[in-house]
Design an enzyme around this catalytic site. Structure first.
Site, PDB file in Angstrom:
ATOM      1  N   GLY A  98       0.826  -1.208   0.000  1.00 18.05           N
ATOM      2  CA  GLY A  98       0.000   0.000   0.000  1.00 18.05           C
ATOM      3  C   GLY A  98       0.852   1.245   0.000  1.00 18.05           C
ATOM      4  O   GLY A  98       2.047   1.186  -0.277  1.00 18.05           O
ATOM      5  N   ASN A  99       0.239   2.369   0.288  1.00 20.55           N
ATOM      6  CA  ASN A  99       0.990   3.617   0.379  1.00 20.55           C
ATOM      7  C   ASN A  99       0.395   4.479   1.490  1.00 20.55           C
ATOM      8  O   ASN A  99      -0.603   4.122   2.107  1.00 20.55           O
ATOM      9  CB  ASN A  99       0.986   4.345  -0.977  1.00 20.55           C
ATOM     10  CG  ASN A  99      -0.424   4.641  -1.442  1.00 20.55           C
ATOM     11  OD1 ASN A  99      -1.128   5.429  -0.830  1.00 20.55           O
ATOM     12  ND2 ASN A  99      -0.854   3.985  -2.511  1.00 20.55           N
TER      13      ASN A  99
END
Ligand code: PMT
Length: 424
Positions: A215-216
């Site tokens: 993810g980020n």
């Protein structure tokens, strides 16, 4: 928006409540601009405000008595603060101190300003001003959230030099922007009335197994601010929400889409029914090719996760036929070469506009409450905006987008790959 004041507030009765901040002197400018815009302005002051600016200043400007005593009667022997509360078309609290926000959130009415705001059924706009530490304190943020829940419109403070000499967030919004916010509240129909807007926000999470993901750090703050500002301008808004650390604004339709595949499905489904699509989400460019069905066990050996590219969602929308393709705004999050990379993405993805912002350096747009963006069109950079709270970035973006969208719709300006021409 420009600096001119058509008599957009002609005949509107605005009560300006001033509280005790060093920014109280700017309330004089706000009152003057409201008067220029045609409003009938009454001023109420807290006792602390009167220590910074005298009631005489406001009375001289407005040619009306200033209410600074909660017990005062008016010329007809009526309770002055109740009379004003009932007569007001809108109440503007500027500057609003941390203390004023706390009192309003708690329903306390120790003075004329809080009494008018509490007693009135008119819309209330609040322009806070305070030290950065006070503004970011959880208590203040909780009070601001409570006021938003009551339906108050919060005109976010700006980043800049504060009375302490320090630089940070907390400076009263520019008087021009404050008056614009009041005007927007009164615009017979907001400039996005009847316009269908889809905004994506937050980051996607690509599962490796049932508990792990790639993810980020996107918080969703930028996209949420854009959705909220569109809502306040009258748009019907769908927010396609990836993983977000902020609560989506009320009054918008939220479609949860936490993987790139889910986001693609939501966006491709919604885009043909939208007039404007703003892709502020940070979509993961890669996803594990085969997420494990069960939690991967540690066995001491290295784990290789094969990644495949995700579909480029916004580019797919850019290729939609003209009659269903919405006016299309993308974002470019870049650690270097902002202009070259952003304009490259604008062309490659068939966008009408792209909003460039910087990540991974001393300032990082991801997760921050502020942002410094540059908007690019086919002709190059279109803006030179300072660092601003994300809500103000959103307001400026909508000013620009509305203008460009209308021109593209009315066939006045070409879009790079054929922006939507048929309005609605
Ligand atoms: O959420 P915040 O914490 O407030 O942070 C905001 C932000 C920095 C995430 C936001 O302002 C931002 O820049 N969003 C876009 C981030 C991004 O993915 O940029 P990009 O340069 O990788 O992608 C360019 C454009 O293509 C974006 O509009 C993106 O949504 C879109 N895209 C990207 C990949 C993909 N597979 N599909 C897409 O549609």
């Amino acid at each position: 928006m420009n600096d001119e004041h058509p008599a957009s507030l002609a005949g509107r009765r605005i009560v300006v409540g001033v509280s005790g901040s060093i920014a109280a002197y700017k309330a004089v400018l706000v009152v003057r601009r409201l008067l220029e815009a045609g409003a009938i302005v009454d001023v109420a002051m807290t006792p602390a405000a009167a220590a910074f600016v005298t009631p005489l200043t406001f009375a001289s400007l407005t040619h009306r008595p200033v209410v600074s005593d909660v017990l005062a009667l008016d010329g007809d022997q009526q309770i002055a603060h109740i009379e004003l509360a009932e007569a007001a078309d809108a109440i503007l609290l500027a500057p609003a101190t941390a203390n004023l926000l706390a009192e309003l959130a708690a329903g306390l009415v120790p003075d004329a300003v809080t009494a008018i705001a509490c007693a009135s059924r008119a819309p209330v706009l609040v322009a806070p001003a305070m030290d950065a530490g006070m503004w970011t304190h959880p208590a203040t943020q909780r009070n601001v959230a409570a006021l938003r829940d009551y339906g108050y419109i919060v005109i976010e403070p700006e980043v800049g030099e504060l009375a302490s000499g320090l630089t940070g967030i907390g400076r009263l919004a520019d008087p021009v922007h404050i008056v614009e916010a009041v005007e927007r509240r009164f615009a017979r129909s907001g400039d996005l009335e009847g316009v269908r807007v889809v905004v994506s926000a937050g980051g996607t999470r690509e599962p490796i197994d049932p508990v792990r993901f790639i993810g980020n750090r996107s918080s969703g703050k930028m996209g949420a601010a854009i959705a909220e500002a569109a809502r306040d301008r009258g748009a019907s808004v769908t927010l396609v929400a990836g993983s977000m650390s902020v609560t989506p604004p009320r009054g918008v339709t939220v479609v949860e889409a936490t993987t790139a595949a889910a986001m693609r499905e939501a966006i491709i489904g919604a885009a043909p029914h939208a007039d404007i699509l703003v892709m502020a989400a940070a979509v993961a460019d890669f996803a594990p090719v085969r997420p494990a069905k069960r939690k991967i066990k540690r066995d001491g050996s290295a784990l290789n996760v094969e990644l495949v590219p995700n579909p480029d969602i916004v580019a797919e929308v850019g290729e939609m036929p003209e009659d269903v393709r919405p006016f299309l705004i993308g974002f470019a999050a870049e650690s270097d070469d902002l202009e070259a990379n952003a304009t490259g993405k604008l062309r490659d993805k068939g966008l009408d506009l792209i909003v460039g912002n910087v990540i991974g350096g001393p300032f990082d747009a991801i997760g921050s409450d502020e942002n410094k963006v540059t908007v690019f069109g086919v002709e190059g950079p279109l803006t030179d905006w300072p660092m601003l709270p994300k809500r103000q970035v959103a307001e400026r973006l909508w000013d620009l987008i509305v203008d460009r969208y209308r021109k593209a719709r009315d066939g006045e300006s070409p879009a790079p790959r054929g922006g939507r021409r048929s309005g609605g």
